[in-house]
Design a protein around this motif. Structure first.
Motif, PDB file in Angstrom:
ATOM      1  N   ASP A  90     -12.526   0.008 -19.079  1.00  0.00           N
ATOM      2  CA  ASP A  90     -11.413   0.261 -18.160  1.00  0.00           C
ATOM      3  C   ASP A  90     -11.804   0.004 -16.707  1.00  0.00           C
ATOM      4  N   GLN A  91     -13.093  -0.405 -16.473  1.00  0.00           N
ATOM      5  CA  GLN A  91     -13.543  -0.634 -15.105  1.00  0.00           C
ATOM      6  C   GLN A  91     -14.112  -2.037 -14.870  1.00  0.00           C
ATOM      7  N   TYR A  92     -14.766  -2.616 -15.884  1.00  0.00           N
ATOM      8  CA  TYR A  92     -15.479  -3.878 -15.682  1.00  0.00           C
ATOM      9  C   TYR A  92     -15.294  -4.818 -16.869  1.00  0.00           C
ATOM     10  N   LYS A  93     -15.447  -6.105 -16.558  1.00  0.00           N
ATOM     11  CA  LYS A  93     -15.353  -7.131 -17.594  1.00  0.00           C
ATOM     12  C   LYS A  93     -16.600  -8.018 -17.550  1.00  0.00           C
ATOM     13  N   SER A 106     -17.051  -8.957 -13.484  1.00  0.00           N
ATOM     14  CA  SER A 106     -16.024  -8.698 -12.478  1.00  0.00           C
ATOM     15  C   SER A 106     -15.447  -7.321 -12.714  1.00  0.00           C
ATOM     16  N   ASP A 107     -14.757  -6.787 -11.719  1.00  0.00           N
ATOM     17  CA  ASP A 107     -14.074  -5.506 -11.940  1.00  0.00           C
ATOM     18  C   ASP A 107     -12.670  -5.766 -12.469  1.00  0.00           C
ATOM     19  N   THR A 108     -11.946  -4.710 -12.764  1.00  0.00           N
ATOM     20  CA  THR A 108     -10.634  -4.881 -13.396  1.00  0.00           C
ATOM     21  C   THR A 108      -9.596  -5.457 -12.452  1.00  0.00           C
ATOM     22  N   LYS A 109      -9.924  -5.479 -11.140  1.00  0.00           N
ATOM     23  CA  LYS A 109      -9.016  -6.098 -10.169  1.00  0.00           C
ATOM     24  C   LYS A 109      -9.285  -7.584 -10.003  1.00  0.00           C
ATOM     25  N   GLY A 110     -10.296  -8.084 -10.730  1.00  0.00           N
ATOM     26  CA  GLY A 110     -10.608  -9.500 -10.671  1.00  0.00           C
ATOM     27  C   GLY A 110     -11.680  -9.873  -9.670  1.00  0.00           C
ATOM     28  N   LYS A 111     -12.239  -8.904  -8.932  1.00  0.00           N
ATOM     29  CA  LYS A 111     -13.287  -9.200  -7.959  1.00  0.00           C
ATOM     30  C   LYS A 111     -14.595  -9.510  -8.686  1.00  0.00           C
ATOM     31  N   ASN A 264     -19.185   2.473  -7.282  1.00  0.00           N
ATOM     32  CA  ASN A 264     -18.479   2.306  -6.020  1.00  0.00           C
ATOM     33  C   ASN A 264     -19.366   2.505  -4.802  1.00  0.00           C
TER      34      ASN A 264
END
Length: 796
Positions: A90-93, A106-111, A264
């Motif tokens: 739920d936090q990283y890919k 990347s993180d879940t926001k695509g960064k 974070n």
């Protein structure tokens, strides 16, 4: 019947946990013939293994219980096609190219956090090219164990060290990571004594006397990710030294096993690392007082006289440790050691062979205990630590054990005599033993670094089982995980610049309890080193071949000495609270400037200052200091200064270094004591420096047992709020509990106020018993009748 059902339930739960852990492991067959296994330990912690072999190599750190292996279930989604493999929490890919195993995160926001992580086999040209650089750099490394031995060990056989740094390049491998432009790196333990920011450095991960006593195969990035290389073998971290755009971990094996951690903030990454390798050791509370090591020529009467003079001089002290003179045979490595009965009567000499042992209130240790002192013994060790570790595994499996003696067991006879703890000298454990045949069948290539964990782990475990309370112990070497089992010192490196680098680098590597040989420096730096040492997590003044007792100093210097130690003791609630916090989160007490001010690029590689806990800024060996953005108060004079600049600031004649308080701070103090626990803590002094809305949480426990590990901690939150000409200070109800906690408490408040308030109220009721002094502080006494109640002071 209940017992039977309980056993069935435990078996069922363990099977569920095993199944959950298995579901969190994913294997990928790469098109280049290698295998990759990814284990999702937590939403932000991933273990990666890559091998060309049919079976992944066993992790000795895992085998011997150093690493966490049982993880709670994590929700993981998987996508896979012919060319890519993806895992997402739920936090990283994590995304893997199945052709060569190149990994990105990347993180879940695509960064994008990690653009490219890839494995290079021994056939890759970089293995040869970087290997040559490594071998050239460390060809002439001077190592004491190959010359004069550990200081004082006159009979060291001076075993030849293993001079092979990389071995055959073709048998090695590299983990490479693409770096971002402004990315900085911290941690690595005591591998660098030139920098705390390691980009541009080549770090050697191998425990070496007076070179790198406590290397840590862990780095954390300013981009809020970290990597832990899960091996005990010699390897190297090249952080953009050979190639400025690449971080390469040079392994001396042909496969890889590492953890990636994400969060974070940098403290988040340290928390993750210490979740994997063990949360930091928590000393008994008294060990955060002054620990003094008398001269090695002193006998029991000299030390008892020292004890009396410490008390008469009003220099608080909690522990003396004895150097090798306590042993009948100097530097006795055996399990047959006895007291030197000509110098120390911990027991009557005619009871030397009588067991079990006991403490005598009439003799040396009993009399020291009666004055509020604890006693610790110096030890030297050269022992095959794998024997005990394998016996422990055999016992758990119900298999036969070795039948050979366990070295740590004999120390419990001295504990029964009243000894409170041990100083583990690196002795010959830190020497290299290239030809030694270990009980577990491994060579020194795998055991040398591992021994630096097994030794303190075995002493911790033995003491715990024998006494049921926290041991006092510290060790001057280490590896990943040592922070969980022992306090640490930075080796025989004195109390100066080298030790300073170690404290900060170790704090950024998951170590909570670090110290050094305070005052073992040049004469002109002696008191500066005292200033440094008394703002360390724990304090070791090592007088083994010196005379560092305060009463031997000239009057002016003696007064400074006394004032600093008294200040240390007055700050004990603040210090111990930070220790309890660190034992739960991995947050160090010595906090580097870049960790506390990550967005201030002026702090990137700042060394001669650090934050001591949350609120105190300590300047070391200099009258120049950088004040970060915000307002700061000179602790010694009360002068207020604006931050965002470097200043040259006068040190008062009766002090030896700079000390500042951050505006907005709330700091608890205790009344004057000569040793920890001398007086009750039912009254605390709290100094408040208001700024908008700030909070501070005081953590407390019983100070001695392991109950804190099961949640027996009390936390008290303080809040100071400024609004529309009103300043409010609130003590919130205590949360949690421990045996013996205070059910009521008195606070003597000192609140920094630029102007005299017109009225003071407690819970909205005006009071008249308060003062406002020329130092611009409001002073009043606040009684909290029940610690379960909230109470508020208002200044109008």
């Amino acid at each position: 019947m209940r017992t039977f059902l309980y056993i069935l339930c435990c078996l069922y739960m363990s099977q569920l946990l095993f199944a959950a852990n298995e579901k969190q492991q994913f294997e990928i067959r790469l098109q280049n013939g290698r295998k990759m296994k990814i284990e999702v330990c937590e939403a932000g912690i991933f273990r990666i293994r890559i091998t060309p072999h049919p079976v992944y190599a066993e992790s000795l750190l895992q085998r011997y219980g150093i690493l966490k292996t049982e993880w709670d279930p994590v929700t993981v989604s998987k996508k896979e096609n012919a060319s890519r493999f993806e895992l997402a929490t739920d936090q990283y890919k994590l995304s893997v190219d199945k052709k060569e195993g190149v990994l990105s995160v990347s993180d879940t926001k695509g960064k994008t956090i990690l653009e490219k992580v890839w494995f290079r086999p021994g056939s890759d040209p970089l293995c040869t090219d970087l290997g040559k650089v490594i071998n050239k750099k460390y060809l002439d490394l001077k190592v004491y164990s190959n010359s004069s031995g550990i200081i004082g060990d006159d009979k060291n056989p001076k075993t030849e060290r293993d001079r092979i740094e990389t071995g055959d390049y073709r048998d090695n491998s590299i983990i490479s990571i693409a770096l971002k432009k402004d990315e900085r790196f911290y941690g690595g333990g005591s591998t660098s004594r030139d920098h705390i920011q390691h980009r541009g450095e080549l770090l050697r991960m191998w425990t070496t006397y007076q070179h790198t006593e406590i290397p840590q195969p862990f780095l954390l990035s300013s981009e809020n990710w970290g990597i832990f290389n899960n091996t005990t073998r010699k390897h190297f971290f090249d952080i953009g030294s050979y190639d400025p755009n690449t971080f390469s971990i040079y392994n001396t094996v042909d496969e890889a096993d590492f953890y990636l951690m994400f969060g974070n903030s940098m403290p988040d990454i340290i928390h993750a690392y210490t979740t994997v390798t063990g949360k930091p050791f928590l000393l008994p509370k008294w060990a955060y007082g002054l620990n003094f090591g008398p001269n090695m020529l002193e006998d029991q009467f000299d030390i008892l006289n020292d004890a009396i003079r410490f008390r008469e001089s009003r220099v608080p002290c909690d522990m003396f440790w004895l150097e090798p003179q306590w042993m009948e045979k100097r530097y006795d490595f055996s399990t047959k050691k006895k007291w030197n009965y000509q110098k120390f009567s911990a027991e009557p000499y005619w009871l030397a062979n009588t067991y079990p042992k006991q403490e005598s209130h009439r003799l040396f240790i009993g009399r020291l205990h009666g004055m509020g002192f604890h006693v610790c013994l110096w030890l030297c060790i050269e022992y095959d630590q794998s024997l005990v570790a394998e016996d422990e595994l055999a016992a758990k499996a119900g298999k036969p054990q070795s039948g050979q003696e366990h070295w740590m067991d004999h120390l419990m006879h001295f504990v029964d005599n009243g000894v409170d703890g041990f100083k583990l000298d690196p002795a010959r454990t830190i020497d290299e033993h290239p030809d030694f045949a270990y009980y577990n069948g491994r060579s020194d290539k795998e055991m040398h670094n591992l021994n630096q964990i097994l030794m303190p782990k075995q002493l911790y475990t033995t003491f715990h089982q024998h006494k049921g309370i926290r041991p006092f112990q510290h060790y001057t070497a280490g590896w990943a995980g040592t922070q969980h089992w022992s306090a640490s010192t930075s080796g025989d490196n004195g109390g100066g610049r080298t030790a300073l680098f170690d404290q900060i680098n170790l704090g950024m590597s998951g170590f909570l309890n670090t110290s050094c040989d305070v005052m073992n420096v040049a004469k002109e730096q002696e008191l500066q080193s005292l200033h440094f040492g008394l703002f360390l997590p724990w304090v070791q003044i090592n007088s083994w071949y010196s005379l560092h007792q305060p009463f031997y100093f000239p009057e002016h210097r003696k007064n400074i000495y006394r004032d600093y130690v008294q200040l240390r003791y007055s700050l004990m609630p603040y210090i111990y609270s930070a220790a309890l916090e660190g034992a739960q989160t991995g947050m160090p007490i010595v906090r580097s400037m870049p960790m506390m001010f990550p967005d201030d690029r002026k702090t990137d590689d700042m060394v001669y200052q650090y934050m001591f806990g949350e609120n105190l800024l300590v300047g070391i060996f200099s009258d120049s200091i950088y004040l970060p953005k915000g307002n700061w108060i000179d602790y010694w004079t009360g002068e207020k200064l604006s931050g965002g600049r470097e200043i040259k600031h006068r040190i008062p004649e009766n002090r030896a270094g700079l000390l500042f308080v951050r505006e907005g701070s709330i700091i608890p103090y205790q009344k004057e004591m000569q040793y920890i626990g001398e007086k009750a803590l039912d009254t605390l002094i709290v100094r408040v420096y208001p700024k908008e809305t700030t909070t501070y949480t005081l953590y407390e426990d019983d100070g001695l047992t392991f109950n804190y590990q099961n949640g027996a901690i009390a936390s008290t939150r303080f809040e100071c709020k400024q609004k529309e000409g009103r300043t409010e200070f609130t003590v919130f109800p205590v949360e949690g509990s421990y045996e013996g906690m205070y059910r009521s408490r008195t606070y003597e408040l000192e609140i920094d106020m630029p102007e005299r308030p017109g009225q003071v109220l407690i819970d909205n009721h005006p009071i008249t018993e308060w003062q406002y002094g020329g130092d611009h502080k409001v002073r009043l006494t606040l009684h909290q009748q029940r610690t379960s109640d909230k109470v508020t002071v208002s200044l109008l």
